[in-house]
Every structure is written in structure tokens, then in C-alpha cells.
Write a protein that holds these residues in place. Structure first.
Motif, PDB file in Angstrom:
ATOM      1  N   GLY A 137      31.776  41.685  35.588  1.00 14.72           N
ATOM      2  CA  GLY A 137      32.877  41.072  36.295  1.00 14.72           C
ATOM      3  C   GLY A 137      33.817  41.911  36.932  1.00 14.72           C
ATOM      4  O   GLY A 137      34.801  41.475  37.636  1.00 14.72           O
ATOM      5  N   GLY A 173      31.700  35.787  40.785  1.00 11.39           N
ATOM      6  CA  GLY A 173      32.276  37.153  40.710  1.00 11.39           C
ATOM      7  C   GLY A 173      31.388  38.163  39.647  1.00 11.39           C
ATOM      8  O   GLY A 173      31.840  39.348  39.750  1.00 11.39           O
ATOM      9  N   TYR A 174      30.333  37.688  38.981  1.00  7.00           N
ATOM     10  CA  TYR A 174      29.664  38.748  38.303  1.00  7.00           C
ATOM     11  C   TYR A 174      28.575  39.612  38.939  1.00  7.00           C
ATOM     12  O   TYR A 174      28.064  38.973  40.194  1.00  7.00           O
ATOM     13  CB  TYR A 174      29.066  38.055  37.231  1.00  7.00           C
ATOM     14  CG  TYR A 174      29.961  37.477  35.956  1.00  7.00           C
ATOM     15  CD1 TYR A 174      30.153  38.393  35.008  1.00  7.00           C
ATOM     16  CD2 TYR A 174      30.416  36.265  35.930  1.00  7.00           C
ATOM     17  CE1 TYR A 174      31.079  37.959  33.896  1.00  7.00           C
ATOM     18  CE2 TYR A 174      31.268  35.817  34.867  1.00  7.00           C
ATOM     19  CZ  TYR A 174      31.722  36.669  34.005  1.00  7.00           C
ATOM     20  OH  TYR A 174      32.399  36.400  32.876  1.00  7.00           O
ATOM     21  N   ARG A 175      28.320  40.651  38.306  1.00  5.58           N
ATOM     22  CA  ARG A 175      27.125  41.482  39.034  1.00  5.58           C
ATOM     23  C   ARG A 175      26.186  41.499  37.911  1.00  5.58           C
ATOM     24  O   ARG A 175      25.919  41.845  36.784  1.00  5.58           O
ATOM     25  CB  ARG A 175      27.687  43.099  39.242  1.00  5.58           C
ATOM     26  CG  ARG A 175      28.488  43.172  40.376  1.00  5.58           C
ATOM     27  CD  ARG A 175      28.623  44.643  40.538  1.00  5.58           C
ATOM     28  NE  ARG A 175      29.742  44.887  39.524  1.00  5.58           N
ATOM     29  CZ  ARG A 175      29.957  46.200  38.766  1.00  5.58           C
ATOM     30  NH1 ARG A 175      29.404  47.258  39.565  1.00  5.58           N
ATOM     31  NH2 ARG A 175      30.795  46.363  37.936  1.00  5.58           N
ATOM     32  N   THR A 216      36.158  44.054  35.569  1.00  3.67           N
ATOM     33  CA  THR A 216      37.634  43.480  34.865  1.00  3.67           C
ATOM     34  C   THR A 216      37.670  44.427  33.536  1.00  3.67           C
ATOM     35  O   THR A 216      36.803  44.990  33.013  1.00  3.67           O
ATOM     36  CB  THR A 216      37.965  42.015  34.689  1.00  3.67           C
ATOM     37  OG1 THR A 216      39.177  41.920  34.242  1.00  3.67           O
ATOM     38  CG2 THR A 216      36.931  41.536  33.539  1.00  3.67           C
ATOM     39  N   ASP A 261      29.073  32.666  43.319  1.00  2.00           N
ATOM     40  CA  ASP A 261      30.422  32.396  43.355  1.00  2.00           C
ATOM     41  C   ASP A 261      31.394  32.891  42.010  1.00  2.00           C
ATOM     42  O   ASP A 261      32.167  32.924  42.106  1.00  2.00           O
ATOM     43  CB  ASP A 261      30.950  31.223  43.863  1.00  2.00           C
ATOM     44  CG  ASP A 261      30.557  30.116  42.917  1.00  2.00           C
ATOM     45  OD1 ASP A 261      29.718  30.268  41.908  1.00  2.00           O
ATOM     46  OD2 ASP A 261      31.189  29.042  43.166  1.00  2.00           O
TER      47      ASP A 261
END
Length: 305
Positions: free
Chosen positions: A245, A201-203, A247, A199
Motif C-alpha cells: 500500500g 491503492g495496493y500493488r 505506507t 481502487d
């Protein structure tokens, strides 16, 4: 030699300087074919058997097993492969002996009250040691479903190889490292870094692809004994997390990342033991990570001031 130009088993043994029993042993195993049998059923050998017997003895003097001797006799080009295999086996034996020597030195030189604990640690490790337990630890620690090539790259960086000629201190470090990864180590989802959690949000595959190059840059700084500082290594480190992430790398992101990394669980004991095993000339990925974190914290603190 008889009129037929053949030797008896005793004559062949006498010319070769071996016992009849030795000639019979190699004959029974098909390494020394007989040319004929006498009327009484006794083995007879041609003159070429002497050269073949001498070759067999030379190969056996190198401790080659009988099946390998047979391969060499049947195929001349098999000798190179047999030699390579024997060199690997001898290397493994030597590594085991060096490990045992260092382990015995460790037990000899320690205080009596330490001996039982060290003996227990050493006894749990094979000689020469393998790193299978360390690799299993990292496979549990890493996020699930990472591509095989990424896992392989991480293992190459994170799993130290036992030295070929270890010191007693290195034997102790590896034994303690083996005990650490074989125990009840952090490995559940609650004990994982934020970037490992589903959960978060990272790859993770993107993150670890970037961290491999980043740790190499930081290791160069560590070998040069440079204190943590801003620059290419830090920018690459932050970029790996930002890309993973999805971003942008901004001052706000760097502050958040600094807080996140400070809250992540740590396995400092692993990296400490790995450093003792590898030596100062080979900084660990853990040391590189700490250097980069310190560089990030310094930058964030300076910007906040």
C-alpha cells in the motif's frame, strides 16, 4: 537348419518356443528382419534372429508397445527413455487404481441415503484426479495482471495435490473441493478482498511476494502448535500489506488492517477441505492467514486496552 545356415519360419518358431503366427507378426512389423527368401518365396532367418526374437519377447513381457520395442531394437540407448516412460505410465495407472479403490470404499461404507450424493461428487472427478479446476478458481480469484511467477507461487501454496495413496475421506474432501471450485464461487470484483480491487491503492504483486514468505513463517508456528502471538511472522505479514500500500507500519495502520481483513470476503470452505486433503502436517495458506489475523487482532486489542 538348411545347408545355407538359415531357418524357416517354423524352425525359428520352434527354437524360440513361440507360434509361427507370432514370428510372422513381428516380421510384418519390421522388428524381425528376414535374411532371405527361399525359391518358393518362404521367409528364411539367420541364427541371430533367435536372440532378437527372445529380446522382443522380453520387452513385450514388460508390456512395452510395439513401437517402443522397435525403438529399443534400433537404438540401444533408447531403452532408458522407454523404461522411464513406462514407469510414469505405470505410476499413473497405480494412482488411478488407488483412487478408485478409496472411492469404492467410500461408497461401500457410507449410509445408503448418502450414496447418491457421493456418487455424483466422485463421478465428476477423473481418476487419478487433476487440479486444473482448482488452478482456474485461483486464477479467477487473484487480482488481474499479476506477474506469471507470482501466480505460479500462489498456486503452489494454494492448490493441494491429491495424495498418491488416498483414504476414502481424502477422496471425499477432494471431490467436494472440486465441486466447490466448479460451482458459482465468489470471483467477481465485489467479492474480492480490498487488496485486490483496482481502487484500493495496493500493488498486489508486492503483497503476494511478501505473503509467500509470511505464510511459511506462520506455517512453522502452526506445526509447532503455538497459539497466535506477536513476532517475526506477524511483523512480516503487516509489512507485506504496508509495502503493497506504499505506507508505513504503524499502530494506526495495524488497526485499519485488522478492520479491513475482518471485512474481507472469506473462502473458509475451500481451506477446510484443503486441510482435510493435506492433513495436519501441512498447514494450508488459509490456516496461516487465519493464524496471522488472530495474532494481529490480539495485538490490536491489547494496545487498545
Amino acid at each position: 537348419m538348411a545347408d545355407d545356415g538359415l531357418w524357416s519360419i517354423g524352425e525359428l518358431a520352434g527354437h524360440a518356443g513361440v507360434t509361427v503366427k507370432t514370428v510372422r507378426f513381428y516380421s510384418d512389423r519390421g522388428l524381425l528382419p528376414e535374411a532371405a527368401r527361399s525359391a518358393g518365396g518362404h521367409r528364411r532367418y539367420g541364427p541371430d534372429a533367435l536372440d532378437r526374437l527372445r529380446l522382443i519377447r522380453s520387452l513385450r513381457a514388460l508390456d512395452l508397445p510395439v513401437p517402443d520395442v522397435g525403438r529399443v531394437l534400433d537404438r540401444q540407448d533408447a531403452l532408458e527413455d522407454v523404461i522411464a516412460g513406462q514407469l510414469r505410465e505405470v505410476g499413473s495407472r497405480l494412482a488411478a487404481l488407488r483412487w478408485r479403490e478409496a472411492a469404492l470404499g467410500l461408497l461401500r461404507d457410507c449410509a445408503p441415503e448418502e450414496r447418491a450424493d457421493r456418487l455424483r461428487l466422485i463421478g465428476a472427478v477423473s481418476a487419478p484426479p487433476d487440479t486444473a479446476a482448482l488452478a482456474r478458481f485461483w486464477r479467477r480469484w487473484l487480482p488481474a495482471r499479476l506477474p506469471a511467477r507470482v501466480v505460479s507461487a500462489v498456486l503452489e501454496q494454494a492448490v493441494p495435490q491429491p495424495p498418491a495413496d488416498p483414504t476414502p475421506a481424502q477422496v471425499l474432501a477432494f471431490a467436494r473441493l472440486h465441486a466447490f471450485v466448479s460451482g458459482d464461487c465468489v470471483g467477481t470484483e465485489r467479492g474480492q478482498p480490498a487488496a485486490h480491487r483496482p481502487d484500493g491503492g495496493y500493488r498486489p504483486e508486492v503483497l503476494y511476494d511478501g505473503l509467500g514468505e509470511t505464510y511459511a513463517l506462520a506455517s512453522s508456528e502452526l506445526r509447532s502448535r503455538r497459539p497466535p502471538h506477536e513476532g517475526e511472522a506477524l511483523d512480516s505479514f503487516v509489512s507485506a500489506y504496508a509495502c503493497a500500500g506504499g505506507t508505513r507500519d504503524t499502530p494506526t495502520f495495524r488497526r485499519r488492517l485488522s478492520d479491513q481483513l475482518a471485512a474481507d470476503p472469506r473462502i473458509d470452505h475451500y481451506w477446510q477441505l484443503a486441510a482435510e486433503l493435506s492433513g495436519p502436517s501441512a498447514p494450508t495458506a488459509g490456516a496461516a492467514h487465519d493464524w496471522l489475523r488472530a495474532a494481529l487482532d490480539i495485538q490490536v486489542a491489547r494496545q487498545a486496552a
